[in-house]
Design a protein around this motif. Structure first.
Motif, PDB file in Angstrom:
ATOM      1  N   CYS A   1       0.817  -1.210   0.000  1.00  0.00           N
ATOM      2  CA  CYS A   1       0.000   0.000   0.000  1.00  0.00           C
ATOM      3  C   CYS A   1       0.851   1.261   0.000  1.00  0.00           C
ATOM      4  O   CYS A   1       1.743   1.424   0.843  1.00  0.00           O
TER       5      CYS A   1
ATOM      6  N   CYS B   1      -0.836   4.298   0.037  1.00  0.00           N
ATOM      7  CA  CYS B   1      -1.799   5.359   0.350  1.00  0.00           C
ATOM      8  C   CYS B   1      -1.084   6.426   1.187  1.00  0.00           C
ATOM      9  O   CYS B   1       0.004   6.190   1.705  1.00  0.00           O
TER      10      CYS B   1
ATOM     11  N   CYS C   1       0.105   5.128   4.657  1.00  0.00           N
ATOM     12  CA  CYS C   1       1.208   4.154   4.634  1.00  0.00           C
ATOM     13  C   CYS C   1       2.504   4.813   4.176  1.00  0.00           C
ATOM     14  O   CYS C   1       3.576   4.573   4.759  1.00  0.00           O
TER      15      CYS C   1
ATOM     16  N   ASN D   1      -5.575   0.763   7.362  1.00  0.00           N
ATOM     17  CA  ASN D   1      -4.443   1.697   7.179  1.00  0.00           C
ATOM     18  C   ASN D   1      -4.827   2.966   6.435  1.00  0.00           C
ATOM     19  O   ASN D   1      -4.094   3.951   6.483  1.00  0.00           O
ATOM     20  N   THR D   2      -5.970   2.961   5.749  1.00  0.00           N
ATOM     21  CA  THR D   2      -6.412   4.169   5.041  1.00  0.00           C
ATOM     22  C   THR D   2      -7.159   5.149   5.941  1.00  0.00           C
ATOM     23  O   THR D   2      -7.444   6.272   5.530  1.00  0.00           O
TER      24      THR D   2
END
Ligand SMILES: [Zn+2]
Length: 300
Positions: free
Chosen positions: A19, A21, A24, A269-270
């Protein structure tokens, strides 16, 4: 009752291996205020000697090592008296296969979750090396069971779905996804642990109403969190996680709770909640909610 958070992230952890994003990337670069998190698992104990694990994450070995309460007290020993599976998702079950070094395990799961893990699964043979290597204790919805460790356990049906790898194999069922109420028999203290909630049903609301402490699904802040960041096309409810924010979010649906500790866990995690200086973090903090982190301890 003692509660130790071994992992507070949703499946994939934070950061997630594939990821990029903003969360992250920012965590890896050290440019955001946030802590890395392992995948969700919590240990609960009445006496501080025997511990009940809630979910078995793929990171279970490191999680056991991270907490001295779970270390062996003899040449072959584990203070883990049982493991509860709240659903069949791999981030909740894969850790069982890592506990294969010839030691008896007691696993609490609904019949559906047990079948999803054991049937047509060649890897499960590693937990069938000797008779009674795994003792499955069926979780029956709405039945409070005395665990003889100073705790009782009751499963509550929660809107959810079968794990992704079993979609299409099993029709959806009320036993696919549960929350648990854990009561300390000595004090009457109740922990309500609901880490995957597809919607705040009347049964969920009732199970939380008189709890002393609540752990609740903090996976997503908004319904379109993944598509908006370009990291997936599924919406939160497609993944059986009601988003926290907005007028139709789970925080609004829960309203006020009498619990002295209200803690969000299983955070993707987003989720902007992971940034300690975000507006979303300030919003939940102002309403009395805490955000779980790895190593967090709660005493009730
Ligand atoms: Zn990410």
């Amino acid at each position: 009752m003692r509660i130790r958070v071994l992992g507070s992230a949703a499946g994939g952890g934070f950061p997630q291996w594939n990821c990029g994003c903003p969360n992250c990337r920012g965590l890896r670069a050290g440019t955001i205020r946030a802590k890395a998190r392992r995948q969700e698992s919590v240990a609960v104990s009445a006496d501080g000697r025997s511990w009940l694990l809630l979910n078995a994450s793929p990171e279970i070995r490191e999680q056991i090592e991270s907490f001295p309460g779970l270390h062996p007290q003899a040449p072959r020993h584990s203070p883990i008296s049982g493991i509860v599976l709240t659903n069949g998702d791999l981030d909740h079950t894969l850790g069982l296969l890592s506990l294969r070094e010839s030691y008896p395990l007691t696993v609490f799961a609904t019949d559906r979750v047990r079948r999803g893990f054991t049937e047509e699964n060649v890897f499960y043979r590693t937990l069938e090396r000797f008779t009674d290597q795994v003792t499955w204790r069926p979780l029956k919805l709405g039945r409070e069971e005395d665990l003889a460790t100073g705790l009782t356990l009751e499963a509550v049906p929660v809107p959810g779905k079968p794990p992704i790898h079993l979609e299409g194999s099993f029709a959806p069922d009320a036993e696919d996804n549960v929350g648990v109420r854990i009561r300390e028999t000595r004090s009457g203290t109740v922990l309500a642990y609901f880490s995957g909630v597809g919607g705040v049903s009347p049964a969920v609301a009732q199970a939380l109403a008189d709890a002393t402490a609540v752990f609740f699904d903090g996976t997503f802040w908004s319904e379109d969190e993944l598509p908006a960041l370009g990291v997936g096309d599924k919406r939160a409810r497609d993944m059986a996680h009601a988003p926290l924010g907005g007028p139709h979010g789970s925080l609004a649906a829960l309203g006020t709770l009498s619990a002295s500790r209200r803690i969000l866990i299983h955070i993707n995690n987003t989720n902007p909640l992971l940034r300690e200086d975000s507006a979303e973090r300030a919003h939940v903090t102002a309403r009395g909610w805490e955000v779980a982190y790895d190593g967090m301890e709660v005493s009730l």
